[in-house]
Design a protein around this motif. Sequence first.
Motif: not given
Length: 299
Positions: A96, A98, A148-149, A152-153, A156-160, A195
């Motif tokens: 994660i 963010g 993942s998308d 994120e929405s 508000y964090v990017k998940v890979s 991601n």
Amino acid sequence: MLKKIMSLYEDSVLFSEPPLHISNQFYIFNDQSEKEWLAIPKTKLTEKELNLLQVLYQQVNIPSKPLGKWYEFLMLNGPLPTTSTESNFRIIQFHIKGNEVVQDEIESALRGFFSDEVQYFWEDSHNGCVIEEKKQISLTESELGSISDTLESDFYVKVSFYIGKLYPYSNQLRNQFRQEKEYFQFAKNHLPGSNIVSFEKVFPPFVAANLPEHVKEKVYKDFSDVFLEDPELYGTIKVFLENNLNASMTAKKLYIHRNTLQYRIDKFIDKTGVQLKDFYGAFTVFLSCLLFQHDNLHK
């Protein structure tokens, strides 16, 4: 330095972020300059060694709680967890990115996507794992991309994710997991924008980055001038190769007309003399693209 110290003490564990919880059988030391935390079993340290480490590093007190059998096995060299079946397992790692990571909410969201029977644990405030038995596996790479998308929405964090391979239930799982952790860490450092990562995706750039310098030069020298002269050409060729030489998919991904794509491909072939439709030519050019990407990412 903590990495060198870790090699002196069996069953010690190095963290790139402070672990959330850890067994009270460990001492934790923090190297503030390197932003690393080392857990050393208390039974491995003499009083003199403990005093010396306390002088050199900050000793950290981290609350302990039941960590779960899989965490203890994979992270702390504990015994192999007892299961009702000796099936195959895969481990999906997640990261994660963010500042405001609300673990309970993210874990709750993840549990909504995966089977109820899978096991979870957090390594630290930004990294965790999902352990799936073969019969529990239900999500494809594409579906993980959608998850993942969605996360994120929503948060508000990017998940890979790193999608591990299926391995038999055995003590070898720990070493296989550690190798996959190395691949995932490489991807986080060297493959920006990816991601969803798997062995097949990370291994070619991993190999390229770890080639001996004299080998890199032999592969790289014939293409680097072309790529430096025309970075747009480099991007086009790399995407073309990544999309299995499919012109329609490549043109769509690059938002260009197929005629424009063909013009760039012909231009590359004219400059280098390498035919991309030939497997060996495509392999060599793709390796050069990976080296060019790695080289320019670290400038």
